[in-house]
Scaffold this motif. Structure first.
Motif, mmCIF file in Angstrom:
data_model
loop_
_atom_site.group_PDB
_atom_site.id
_atom_site.type_symbol
_atom_site.label_atom_id
_atom_site.label_comp_id
_atom_site.label_asym_id
_atom_site.label_seq_id
_atom_site.Cartn_x
_atom_site.Cartn_y
_atom_site.Cartn_z
ATOM 1 N N VAL A 146 0.838 -1.207 0.000
ATOM 2 C CA VAL A 146 0.000 0.000 0.000
ATOM 3 C C VAL A 146 0.868 1.250 0.000
ATOM 4 O O VAL A 146 0.597 2.209 -0.746
ATOM 5 C CB VAL A 146 -0.954 -0.005 1.216
ATOM 6 C CG1 VAL A 146 -1.630 1.359 1.371
ATOM 7 C CG2 VAL A 146 -2.011 -1.086 1.069
ATOM 8 N N ALA A 147 1.912 1.248 0.827
ATOM 9 C CA ALA A 147 2.807 2.411 0.884
ATOM 10 C C ALA A 147 3.457 2.662 -0.466
ATOM 11 O O ALA A 147 3.592 3.812 -0.911
ATOM 12 C CB ALA A 147 3.873 2.200 1.964
ATOM 13 N N GLY A 153 1.258 6.972 -6.477
ATOM 14 C CA GLY A 153 -0.033 7.540 -6.865
ATOM 15 C C GLY A 153 -1.029 6.522 -7.351
ATOM 16 O O GLY A 153 -2.152 6.856 -7.730
ATOM 17 N N GLY A 154 -0.651 5.258 -7.382
ATOM 18 C CA GLY A 154 -1.550 4.212 -7.846
ATOM 19 C C GLY A 154 -0.803 2.934 -8.088
ATOM 20 O O GLY A 154 0.419 2.842 -7.873
ATOM 21 N N THR A 155 -1.518 1.908 -8.558
ATOM 22 C CA THR A 155 -0.898 0.606 -8.796
ATOM 23 C C THR A 155 -1.804 -0.238 -9.665
ATOM 24 O O THR A 155 -2.974 0.113 -9.888
ATOM 25 C CB THR A 155 -0.636 -0.122 -7.458
ATOM 26 O OG1 THR A 155 0.154 -1.288 -7.691
ATOM 27 C CG2 THR A 155 -1.939 -0.541 -6.792
ATOM 28 N N LEU A 382 -7.442 -1.388 2.219
ATOM 29 C CA LEU A 382 -7.849 -0.677 1.011
ATOM 30 C C LEU A 382 -9.174 0.070 1.139
ATOM 31 O O LEU A 382 -9.385 1.086 0.476
ATOM 32 C CB LEU A 382 -7.939 -1.646 -0.170
ATOM 33 C CG LEU A 382 -6.627 -2.288 -0.627
ATOM 34 C CD1 LEU A 382 -6.889 -3.208 -1.817
ATOM 35 C CD2 LEU A 382 -5.588 -1.236 -0.986
ATOM 36 N N PHE A 383 -10.089 -0.431 2.001
ATOM 37 C CA PHE A 383 -11.424 0.164 2.026
ATOM 38 C C PHE A 383 -11.852 0.687 3.395
ATOM 39 O O PHE A 383 -12.714 1.558 3.472
ATOM 40 C CB PHE A 383 -12.464 -0.845 1.513
ATOM 41 C CG PHE A 383 -12.327 -1.126 0.047
ATOM 42 C CD1 PHE A 383 -12.867 -0.270 -0.888
ATOM 43 C CD2 PHE A 383 -11.629 -2.239 -0.391
ATOM 44 C CE1 PHE A 383 -12.731 -0.512 -2.248
ATOM 45 C CE2 PHE A 383 -11.481 -2.498 -1.748
ATOM 46 C CZ PHE A 383 -12.030 -1.628 -2.681
ATOM 47 N N VAL A 384 -11.288 0.148 4.471
ATOM 48 C CA VAL A 384 -11.621 0.675 5.797
ATOM 49 C C VAL A 384 -10.721 1.851 6.139
ATOM 50 O O VAL A 384 -11.182 2.922 6.521
ATOM 51 C CB VAL A 384 -11.521 -0.435 6.868
ATOM 52 C CG1 VAL A 384 -11.702 0.162 8.264
ATOM 53 C CG2 VAL A 384 -12.573 -1.508 6.618
ATOM 54 N N ARG A 385 -9.412 1.667 5.958
ATOM 55 C CA ARG A 385 -8.465 2.741 6.290
ATOM 56 C C ARG A 385 -8.344 3.773 5.169
ATOM 57 O O ARG A 385 -7.859 4.876 5.400
ATOM 58 C CB ARG A 385 -7.094 2.140 6.596
ATOM 59 C CG ARG A 385 -7.128 1.141 7.735
ATOM 60 C CD ARG A 385 -5.755 0.723 8.176
ATOM 61 N NE ARG A 385 -5.824 -0.328 9.185
ATOM 62 C CZ ARG A 385 -4.819 -0.703 9.949
ATOM 63 N NH1 ARG A 385 -3.630 -0.116 9.804
ATOM 64 N NH2 ARG A 385 -4.952 -1.670 10.836
#
Length: 417
Positions: A146-147, A153-155, A382-385
């Motif tokens: 994630v970092a 800026g994306g992946t 990805l969706f909670v934090r």
């Protein structure tokens, strides 16, 4: 009915039809008899089981088996050709023949005592304690990915996030040493993902590495899965290598594809993503719901009637093949009501899984607990934090590929964070 006649009268499923598991299978679910169907990319018709209750029953019916060679009498008279053969031939195309045995002897293709004997050491090694101990590693690996995505800026959520995560988890579970991990992960990726051009070389390299690793663990056991399997000395080296490839085949590509498709499902339903973000306590419900909704292993193993038998309103002949449609079952309105085709992260399930994404019965997925753990961590990160995950390309520009027998799958999932 002759094979040619069956093929002509069969429903030829398309990837697009499979992509709509409620309406795509609606007609097949209402038929009195199990329909003859030809799976996407194949030519041989099978009886297709699409209703939830029938799929669940098929997976525990003792007269429906997976090892065709155990059918009494001359099974070839009953079923001259076989969709399972087509799939195995496609999977092994271009691979060195002497190495194919290491992944062709899949646990899913055995029955009864033989299956139980082969599965038992892996079940004993795949303990709840070992899976729970992986949580910190999964979280650390997901956080690093994630970092990296945030810094860029994306992946590509499939190729640069889900695949590396799944591969690293399998390496950790098996016990691949840190100094070898980049190379072994590269071989695994070449074998399990990509255009197949390097699959043969990767297969050879992985087998030879597995032999070395097994020798090391015999001399110096650690806390990894290989060491646990060696305890008791019940398995041959070939058995152990086969288990390594079982984990590679089932523990990398299907979970990676599931994570990408699960993320896409939430992106396609922003109200559900927002609901999960606002109420993290829904995570324990969102995990099984996404497993149900996506059901990434859409078509189960081929089953064969050991005798003439009536099943699901159908007179099956000895040797006749039956295939279970797991995705169709998990979207059956008879089981899930009018909302079967809807994603609901707050859906309440009854006892057990509440879905068939991990199968049912003796062949229930050994890695189910690990799959739930990884899914929970990924959804949390990805969706909670996060609440800003979005597609980096228009939805219509997403690319999908097609595999024989199992319909459609994402090729990549570009996102921005």
């Amino acid at each position: 009915m002759s094979e040619n006649a069956m093929s002509e009268n069969a429903t030829h499923l398309t990837p697009e039809q499979v992509e709509d598991p409620v309406r795509g299978y609606a007609d097949l679910r209402t038929r009195d008899e199990l329909p003859h169907a030809v799976l996407p990319g194949l030519t041989t018709p099978v009886r297709l089981v699409t209703r939830y209750a029938d799929v669940k029953a098929a997976l525990t019916e003792p007269r429906l088996i997976r090892d065709r060679t155990r059918i009494p009498g001359d099974a070839d008279e009953a079923q001259a050709s076989d969709a399972q053969d087509e799939l195995l031939e496609a999977a092994s195309a271009g691979l060195p023949a002497e190495y194919v045995k290491y992944f062709a002897g899949h646990l899913a293709l055995f029955d009864g005592e033989e299956h139980a004997h082969r599965r038992a050491p892996l079940t004993r090694a795949f303990t709840a304690r070992r899976i729970a101990a992986l949580r910190t590693f999964v979280e650390r690996t997901a956080d690093a990915l994630v970092a990296e995505a945030e810094a860029n800026g994306g992946t590509d959520l499939l190729g640069a996030f889900a695949y590396p995560l799944a591969t690293q988890v399998i390496c950790e579970l098996i016990g691949v040493e840190e100094r070898d991990r980049d190379q072994v992960c590269s071989w695994m990726r070449d074998f399990a993902f990509g255009d197949g051009s390097r699959a043969g070389e990767a297969l050879v390299a992985l087998v030879e590495y597995a032999k070395e690793l097994i020798a090391r663990r015999r001399a110096e056991p650690t806390e990894d899965l290989i060491s646990a399997l060696l305890d008791g000395d019940q398995l041959t080296e070939d058995d152990l290598i086969g288990i390594v490839f079982l984990l590679i085949n089932t523990g990398i590509t299907p979970p990676a594809l599931f994570l990408a498709h699960a993320a896409l499902a939430l992106l396609d339903h922003p109200e559900q993503a927002a609901r999960l973000h606002a109420a993290p306590e829904l995570l324990p419900r969102a995990v099984p719901e996404l497993l149900r909704y996506v059901s990434i292993v859409r078509i189960g193993a081929t089953l064969y009637a050991t005798e003439d038998v009536d099943f699901a309103g159908t007179a099956l002949r000895r040797g006749e093949s039956v295939t279970v449609a797991l995705l169709a079952a998990d979207h059956d309105p008879e089981e899930f009501g009018d909302g079967a085709g809807q994603l609901d992260v707050g859906r309440e399930f009854g006892r057990g899984d509440g879905h068939l994404a991990f199968g049912h019965g003796a062949h229930y997925c050994i890695g189910a607990a690990l799959g739930r753990l990884v899914t929970s961590v990924v959804l949390d990160r990805l969706f909670v934090r996060h609440d800003g995950l979005r597609l980096a390309v228009p939805r219509a520009e997403l690319e999908f590929g097609h595999w024989p027998g199992d319909g459609f799958h994402l090729l990549r999932l570009p996102v921005r964070l």
